[in-house]
Each structure stands twice: as structure tokens, then as C-alpha cells.
Motif scaffolding. Sequence first.
Motif: not given
Length: 82
Positions: A68-79
Amino acid sequence: MQYRPVFVLGEVQKPGQYNYLPGMTMETVVALAGGYTYRAIKNPASVVRTEGTPDGRPMKGKISEETYLAPGDVITIYERFF
């Protein structure tokens, strides 16, 4: 009342800012971002979270699609590397 947006970076079709909705997971925000690119690693991803941390400082960690995410989260999907 409006929540702070979440941000998705890295290997998704449309990286950017998306409106946070309660109950949002990493999988739902990736779907909003158009899905993974062919180079993406689906698990784990990286998150930087500032909301709800004990001292107000950003915390970085790894998450899976069910997290679950929270407001303001920054997600990075790796290569992935071949």
C-alpha cells in the motif's frame, strides 16, 4: 480535501504524477502509468516516503506490487540488465 499525489519514475510507459486514492497499491499506480516497459523489473521497486515517518525525514525502502502507498510516495521501477 485532496491528498498529495504519488510519483512514478523509471520503467513505466508514462512516468509522472498521479492522484493518490486511499487503498492504492504499487500495482494500481503502475496501471495508471500505462503499465511496465519491456525492460522493467516488476518486483521489487523502490519507494521514498516522507508521510508518517517518525522524525519527518524521508525513508527509502523496497516494495512489492501488493504494498500500500501513502500520499507523497515516490516510486521507482527498476530496469533489468541483460
